[in-house]
Write a protein that holds these residues in place. Structure first.
Motif, PDB file in Angstrom:
ATOM      1  N   UNK A  75      35.816  50.953  19.829  1.00  0.00           N
ATOM      2  CA  UNK A  75      34.465  50.824  20.391  1.00  0.00           C
ATOM      3  C   UNK A  75      34.332  49.781  21.492  1.00  0.00           C
ATOM      4  N   UNK A  76      35.430  49.087  21.818  1.00  0.00           N
ATOM      5  CA  UNK A  76      35.368  48.033  22.844  1.00  0.00           C
ATOM      6  C   UNK A  76      36.024  48.525  24.135  1.00  0.00           C
ATOM      7  N   UNK A  77      35.324  48.382  25.255  1.00  0.00           N
ATOM      8  CA  UNK A  77      35.886  48.803  26.538  1.00  0.00           C
ATOM      9  C   UNK A  77      37.050  47.885  26.913  1.00  0.00           C
ATOM     10  N   UNK A  78      38.138  48.497  27.388  1.00  0.00           N
ATOM     11  CA  UNK A  78      39.334  47.699  27.711  1.00  0.00           C
ATOM     12  C   UNK A  78      39.287  47.140  29.136  1.00  0.00           C
ATOM     13  N   UNK A  79      38.554  47.798  30.017  1.00  0.00           N
ATOM     14  CA  UNK A  79      38.490  47.365  31.418  1.00  0.00           C
ATOM     15  C   UNK A  79      38.047  45.904  31.550  1.00  0.00           C
ATOM     16  N   UNK A  80      36.934  45.511  30.917  1.00  0.00           N
ATOM     17  CA  UNK A  80      36.531  44.097  31.053  1.00  0.00           C
ATOM     18  C   UNK A  80      37.519  43.119  30.412  1.00  0.00           C
ATOM     19  N   UNK A  81      38.203  43.570  29.354  1.00  0.00           N
ATOM     20  CA  UNK A  81      39.184  42.667  28.710  1.00  0.00           C
ATOM     21  C   UNK A  81      40.334  42.382  29.663  1.00  0.00           C
ATOM     22  N   UNK A  82      40.833  43.440  30.324  1.00  0.00           N
ATOM     23  CA  UNK A  82      41.958  43.242  31.249  1.00  0.00           C
ATOM     24  C   UNK A  82      41.477  42.469  32.492  1.00  0.00           C
ATOM     25  N   UNK A  83      40.240  42.732  32.919  1.00  0.00           N
ATOM     26  CA  UNK A  83      39.697  41.992  34.066  1.00  0.00           C
ATOM     27  C   UNK A  83      39.649  40.501  33.728  1.00  0.00           C
ATOM     28  N   UNK A  84      39.282  40.187  32.495  1.00  0.00           N
ATOM     29  CA  UNK A  84      39.203  38.790  32.044  1.00  0.00           C
ATOM     30  C   UNK A  84      40.601  38.176  31.991  1.00  0.00           C
ATOM     31  N   UNK A  85      41.524  38.942  31.438  1.00  0.00           N
ATOM     32  CA  UNK A  85      42.903  38.453  31.294  1.00  0.00           C
ATOM     33  C   UNK A  85      43.534  38.243  32.684  1.00  0.00           C
ATOM     34  N   UNK A  86      43.373  39.231  33.535  1.00  0.00           N
ATOM     35  CA  UNK A  86      43.963  39.198  34.872  1.00  0.00           C
ATOM     36  C   UNK A  86      43.340  38.051  35.673  1.00  0.00           C
ATOM     37  N   UNK A  87      42.019  37.935  35.592  1.00  0.00           N
ATOM     38  CA  UNK A  87      41.315  36.890  36.343  1.00  0.00           C
ATOM     39  C   UNK A  87      41.652  35.486  35.859  1.00  0.00           C
ATOM     40  N   UNK A  88      41.956  35.368  34.582  1.00  0.00           N
ATOM     41  CA  UNK A  88      42.263  34.045  34.023  1.00  0.00           C
ATOM     42  C   UNK A  88      43.705  33.639  34.307  1.00  0.00           C
ATOM     43  N   UNK A  89      44.612  34.593  34.193  1.00  0.00           N
ATOM     44  CA  UNK A  89      46.032  34.223  34.247  1.00  0.00           C
ATOM     45  C   UNK A  89      46.731  34.568  35.543  1.00  0.00           C
ATOM     46  N   UNK A  90      46.037  35.251  36.454  1.00  0.00           N
ATOM     47  CA  UNK A  90      46.704  35.699  37.680  1.00  0.00           C
ATOM     48  C   UNK A  90      45.787  35.409  38.857  1.00  0.00           C
ATOM     49  N   UNK A  91      46.363  34.845  39.921  1.00  0.00           N
ATOM     50  CA  UNK A  91      45.506  34.421  41.030  1.00  0.00           C
ATOM     51  C   UNK A  91      45.550  35.349  42.242  1.00  0.00           C
ATOM     52  N   UNK A  92      45.949  36.584  42.008  1.00  0.00           N
ATOM     53  CA  UNK A  92      45.868  37.567  43.086  1.00  0.00           C
ATOM     54  C   UNK A  92      47.158  37.686  43.870  1.00  0.00           C
ATOM     55  N   UNK A  93      47.509  38.954  44.216  1.00  0.00           N
ATOM     56  CA  UNK A  93      48.706  39.193  45.037  1.00  0.00           C
ATOM     57  C   UNK A  93      48.411  38.703  46.457  1.00  0.00           C
ATOM     58  N   UNK A  94      49.423  38.194  47.166  1.00  0.00           N
ATOM     59  CA  UNK A  94      49.201  37.628  48.498  1.00  0.00           C
ATOM     60  C   UNK A  94      48.610  38.645  49.489  1.00  0.00           C
ATOM     61  N   UNK A  95      47.753  38.149  50.370  1.00  0.00           N
ATOM     62  CA  UNK A  95      47.128  38.995  51.395  1.00  0.00           C
ATOM     63  C   UNK A  95      48.182  39.772  52.188  1.00  0.00           C
ATOM     64  N   UNK A  96      49.211  39.040  52.614  1.00  0.00           N
ATOM     65  CA  UNK A  96      50.272  39.641  53.442  1.00  0.00           C
ATOM     66  C   UNK A  96      50.881  40.855  52.731  1.00  0.00           C
TER      67      UNK A  96
END
Ligand code: PLP
Length: 404
Positions: free
Chosen positions: A272-293
């Motif tokens: 009953x819990x949506x996984x999209x927001x969980x992964x968004x939270x995990x990704x946003x907390x532990x990963x700072x984004x792939x480089x622009x280049x």
């Protein structure tokens, strides 16, 4: 007292490729004259396509000017890349995936090993056997183990789904019910692909029992036959049961550049819990984004020039695959794979184990491959060769094998 994560201590031996590396170093030291051809590790060898290099150079220039300089990327990926993937990859195939359901990352290995973090510690995983070792090892690190059988090289808590010549290297629905099902097609290591009808059965099964399929499509660019799905979202109902991992490593030669993405549809729920927001939270907390280049280089993969250059690159590797496959068949080997994947899976001859065949091939032909048993018990007596070498080396390697 401070203790380490005990699960790490449960991991058996060293990682497959470090064992191979050690053996090859030892052999080279003892036989410095040996001209060794490496068809073992699945790493690309062709240089980046011109369209990608141009995009990288353009982005580097932008970073060198105050007006166009960029700092931290958005955690989940730049809109320009997510939108391009949604439109040119998914919509173009008739798959309903929105840009904000795509999470850009540094590659599929990180994502397919980290994804288990958003699930309960007690959830039950099912994997194909043989399997890309990362799926199992990442779950072992998280404690989803039970006891280890060193003989069979299996964990009691993991459901292994044998993929053998008898079932065409495609897993059957498991008898015990899993919570998470790792599927990888086209497959590493067997090179097998799955038809859309067969994948639909998995989607229907997962929806029926409430399991989530973790679908690794890192090799989709190598599909050459009709009727083989490039994405699990080509199947009806996949939005409610599947997460898909994609990589730029093998479809665009990005193994040293690093870029991938994961798709989590907003409809997908567990308990009953949506996984999209969980992964968004995990990704946003532990990963700072792939480089622009790098994300600009990823965008260029979908440009007209990029696409046509990469088609040629894939064709180059697949010519190698054909050379290996046909050459081994001529030499009397039982071979599969190499049609929709850059991997060729062969049966070790004369009842040899896969490590015995590794030693034999290294010693007699100076060729390095990968023993099938390193991917799981059903890989014993099998051997993997990859199409990622140069054409010249591939031809030389096959000539040596034929001469044995
Ligand atoms: N998934 C599979 C099945 C692979 O074989 C590999 C690389 O060999 C990966 C994922 C890793 O991809 P990436 O380079 O994007 O981390």
């Amino acid at each position: 007292m401070l203790k380490v994560n005990q699960n790490y201590l449960k991991l058996p031996g060293s990682y497959l490729f470090s064992t191979i590396g050690r053996k090859v170093r030892k052999y080279s030291a003892a036989h410095p004259e040996a001209d060794i051809i490496r068809l073992g590790i699945g790493d690309v060898t062709q240089p980046l396509a011109p369209a990608i290099v141009q995009a990288l150079q353009g982005a580097v220039d932008e970073m060198g000017h105050a007006e166009t300089f960029r700092g931290y990327a958005p955690d989940l990926g730049y809109e320009f890349l997510r939108e391009t993937i949604a439109r040119k990859d998914y919509a173009a195939r008739g798959c309903e995936i929105a840009a904000d359901e795509i999470f850009v990352s540094d590659g599929a290995k990180s994502d397919c090993s980290n994804i288990q973090e958003i699930f309960d510690a007690d959830c039950r995983i099912a994997v194909c056997d043989p399997v890309y070792p990362v799926y199992v090892d990442s779950n072992v690190m998280a404690g989803r183990t039970g006891t280890y059988d060193p003989e069979a090289q299996t964990w009691s808590d993991v459901i292994y789904m044998p993929c053998t010549a008898e079932n065409g290297f495609a897993p059957q629905l498991p008898q015990q019910q899993p919570d998470l099902i790792y599927l990888c097609f086209p497959n590493n290591p067997t090179g097998a692909a799955i038809t859309k009808e067969a994948l639909q059965e998995w989607v229907d099964y997962a929806n029926r029992v409430g399991a989530v399929i973790l679908y690794d499509a890192a090799y989709e660019a190598y599909i050459s036959e009709e009727g083989i799905p490039h994405s699990i979202y080509e199947c009806e109902g996949a939005r409610t049961c599947a997460i898909e991992f994609r990589s730029f490593s093998k479809n665009a030669g990005f193994t040293g550049v690093r870029l991938g993405f994961t798709v989590i549809p907003k409809d997908l729920k567990a308990d009953g819990v949506a996984l999209h927001p969980l992964w968004a939270r995990r990704h946003g907390t532990k990963y700072n984004g792939a480089p622009y280049i790098i994300q600009r280089a990823g965008e260029a993969v979908y440009s007209e020039a990029g696409r046509s250059q990469l088609r040629e690159q894939v064709a180059y590797y697949m010519k190698n695959a054909r050379t290996i496959r046909d050459g081994l068949r001529d030499a009397g080997y039982t071979v599969s794979g190499g049609v929709n994947a850059p991997y060729i899976w062969l049966k070790a001859p004369n009842g040899m184990t896969s490590w015995e065949f590794f030693d034999y091939l290294l010693d007699r032909a100076h060729i390095v491959g990968t023993p099938g048993s390193g991917f799981g018990p059903s890989g014993e007596t099998y051997f993997r060769l990859t199409a990622f070498g140069t054409y010249e080396n591939t031809v030389r390697a096959i000539e040596r094998i034929k001469a044995l």
